[in-house]
Motif scaffolding. Sequence first.
Motif, mmCIF file in Angstrom:
data_model
loop_
_atom_site.group_PDB
_atom_site.id
_atom_site.type_symbol
_atom_site.label_atom_id
_atom_site.label_comp_id
_atom_site.label_asym_id
_atom_site.label_seq_id
_atom_site.Cartn_x
_atom_site.Cartn_y
_atom_site.Cartn_z
ATOM 1 N N MET A 70 0.831 -1.199 0.000
ATOM 2 C CA MET A 70 0.000 0.000 0.000
ATOM 3 C C MET A 70 0.867 1.252 0.000
ATOM 4 N N ALA A 71 1.940 1.226 0.772
ATOM 5 C CA ALA A 71 2.849 2.373 0.820
ATOM 6 C C ALA A 71 3.482 2.619 -0.546
ATOM 7 N N ALA A 72 3.774 1.541 -1.272
ATOM 8 C CA ALA A 72 4.341 1.687 -2.616
ATOM 9 C C ALA A 72 3.352 2.361 -3.550
ATOM 10 N N PHE A 73 2.072 2.023 -3.395
ATOM 11 C CA PHE A 73 1.035 2.658 -4.209
ATOM 12 C C PHE A 73 0.902 4.136 -3.850
ATOM 13 N N GLU A 74 0.854 4.417 -2.567
ATOM 14 C CA GLU A 74 0.684 5.800 -2.111
ATOM 15 C C GLU A 74 1.880 6.669 -2.449
ATOM 16 N N ALA A 75 3.050 6.047 -2.617
ATOM 17 C CA ALA A 75 4.257 6.804 -2.928
ATOM 18 C C ALA A 75 4.330 7.238 -4.381
ATOM 19 N N GLN A 76 3.471 6.699 -5.224
ATOM 20 C CA GLN A 76 3.482 7.087 -6.639
ATOM 21 C C GLN A 76 3.006 8.529 -6.777
ATOM 22 N N PRO A 77 3.711 9.334 -7.552
ATOM 23 C CA PRO A 77 3.327 10.744 -7.694
ATOM 24 C C PRO A 77 1.904 10.898 -8.212
ATOM 25 N N GLU A 78 1.236 11.940 -7.753
ATOM 26 C CA GLU A 78 -0.102 12.245 -8.261
ATOM 27 C C GLU A 78 -0.022 12.436 -9.775
ATOM 28 N N GLY A 79 -0.965 11.887 -10.481
ATOM 29 C CA GLY A 79 -0.958 11.969 -11.933
ATOM 30 C C GLY A 79 -0.358 10.754 -12.605
ATOM 31 N N THR A 80 0.274 9.854 -11.820
ATOM 32 C CA THR A 80 0.786 8.606 -12.392
ATOM 33 C C THR A 80 -0.388 7.779 -12.901
ATOM 34 N N PRO A 81 -0.311 7.252 -14.117
ATOM 35 C CA PRO A 81 -1.407 6.403 -14.602
ATOM 36 C C PRO A 81 -1.708 5.292 -13.596
ATOM 37 N N LEU A 82 -2.990 5.005 -13.435
ATOM 38 C CA LEU A 82 -3.401 4.037 -12.421
ATOM 39 C C LEU A 82 -2.740 2.678 -12.633
ATOM 40 N N SER A 83 -2.611 2.249 -13.879
ATOM 41 C CA SER A 83 -2.006 0.937 -14.134
ATOM 42 C C SER A 83 -0.557 0.892 -13.644
ATOM 43 N N GLU A 84 0.166 2.014 -13.806
ATOM 44 C CA GLU A 84 1.551 2.060 -13.334
ATOM 45 C C GLU A 84 1.611 2.076 -11.811
ATOM 46 N N ALA A 85 0.718 2.827 -11.188
ATOM 47 C CA ALA A 85 0.692 2.879 -9.726
ATOM 48 C C ALA A 85 0.361 1.510 -9.140
ATOM 49 N N LEU A 86 -0.557 0.786 -9.792
ATOM 50 C CA LEU A 86 -0.919 -0.553 -9.319
ATOM 51 C C LEU A 86 0.217 -1.542 -9.539
ATOM 52 N N HIS A 87 1.008 -1.332 -10.589
ATOM 53 C CA HIS A 87 2.149 -2.216 -10.809
ATOM 54 C C HIS A 87 3.156 -2.086 -9.680
ATOM 55 N N ALA A 88 3.246 -0.894 -9.076
ATOM 56 C CA ALA A 88 4.138 -0.712 -7.930
ATOM 57 C C ALA A 88 3.706 -1.583 -6.758
ATOM 58 N N VAL A 89 2.397 -1.814 -6.643
ATOM 59 C CA VAL A 89 1.874 -2.699 -5.599
ATOM 60 C C VAL A 89 2.378 -4.118 -5.826
ATOM 61 N N VAL A 90 2.233 -4.610 -7.049
ATOM 62 C CA VAL A 90 2.659 -5.966 -7.381
ATOM 63 C C VAL A 90 4.172 -6.105 -7.235
ATOM 64 N N ALA A 91 4.906 -5.076 -7.653
ATOM 65 C CA ALA A 91 6.368 -5.106 -7.528
ATOM 66 C C ALA A 91 6.792 -5.172 -6.071
ATOM 67 N N SER A 92 6.057 -4.492 -5.202
ATOM 68 C CA SER A 92 6.364 -4.544 -3.778
ATOM 69 C C SER A 92 6.186 -5.958 -3.224
ATOM 70 N N VAL A 93 5.124 -6.621 -3.664
ATOM 71 C CA VAL A 93 4.897 -8.004 -3.223
ATOM 72 C C VAL A 93 6.015 -8.910 -3.732
ATOM 73 N N GLU A 94 6.431 -8.716 -4.975
ATOM 74 C CA GLU A 94 7.563 -9.480 -5.509
ATOM 75 C C GLU A 94 8.795 -9.289 -4.630
ATOM 76 N N HIS A 95 9.041 -8.047 -4.223
ATOM 77 C CA HIS A 95 10.203 -7.739 -3.382
ATOM 78 C C HIS A 95 10.106 -8.456 -2.044
ATOM 79 N N THR A 96 8.910 -8.471 -1.457
ATOM 80 C CA THR A 96 8.717 -9.174 -0.185
ATOM 81 C C THR A 96 9.033 -10.652 -0.328
ATOM 82 N N ILE A 97 8.590 -11.241 -1.433
ATOM 83 C CA ILE A 97 8.827 -12.672 -1.657
ATOM 84 C C ILE A 97 10.311 -12.957 -1.835
#
Length: 199
Positions: A70-97
């Motif tokens: 969630m923090a990775a999503f919230e850290a995306q700058p305002e105006g970032t396309p939603l698909s890119e902001a959501l990819h940061a969520v998935v990337a964060s989970v990958e990092h955790t794994i």
Amino acid sequence: MGLRETKMERTRQFIAETAFDLFVAQGYDATTIEQIAAAAEVGPRTLYRYYATKEALVVSFVENGLDAAMAAFEAQPEGTPLSEALHAVVASVEHTITTNPARLLALYEIFDRTTSLRSGLADLDWSWRRRLAQEIMRRSGGETDSLFATLTAASTMNVIEVVVQTWTASGGTVPVGDITRATLELLRSRVIPIPAPTG
């Protein structure tokens, strides 16, 4: 956050980290609260102030991972396309794994054998989806309705769950990045059927 709150949060996280090291080393069932307290260098009463049950320690690991996503999503700058902001969520989970593979494998083995933990995980899942939906709506500036935000949050969580479950089912042998790319490509290519409206 004040100094006292910061110290308490560090203690809370250290207890959880210590507990998972023990779960991985000797198994969940064989690990006692007293052993966790001793390894974390706190008294059992102190441990219970942070975690009421051993199950809560397990759920906290998932919660921390979802909070980071969630923090990775919230850290995306305002105006970032939603698909890119959501990819940061998935990337964060990958990092955790990739950072904690042994812990994650131990975690899902525990969940498979403990019904009460699965219930706690389901509650955490729904709470996180609501938080993500609310953040999607906030970022849209009122241009996104609740149904869109709710479905987008649910789809994102579904991707996370499929990736994690597929990775754990492989025993951690398949690179999580490969699983993520394959999952997202199936969705992008629209070969996955969805219920069609009738009438």
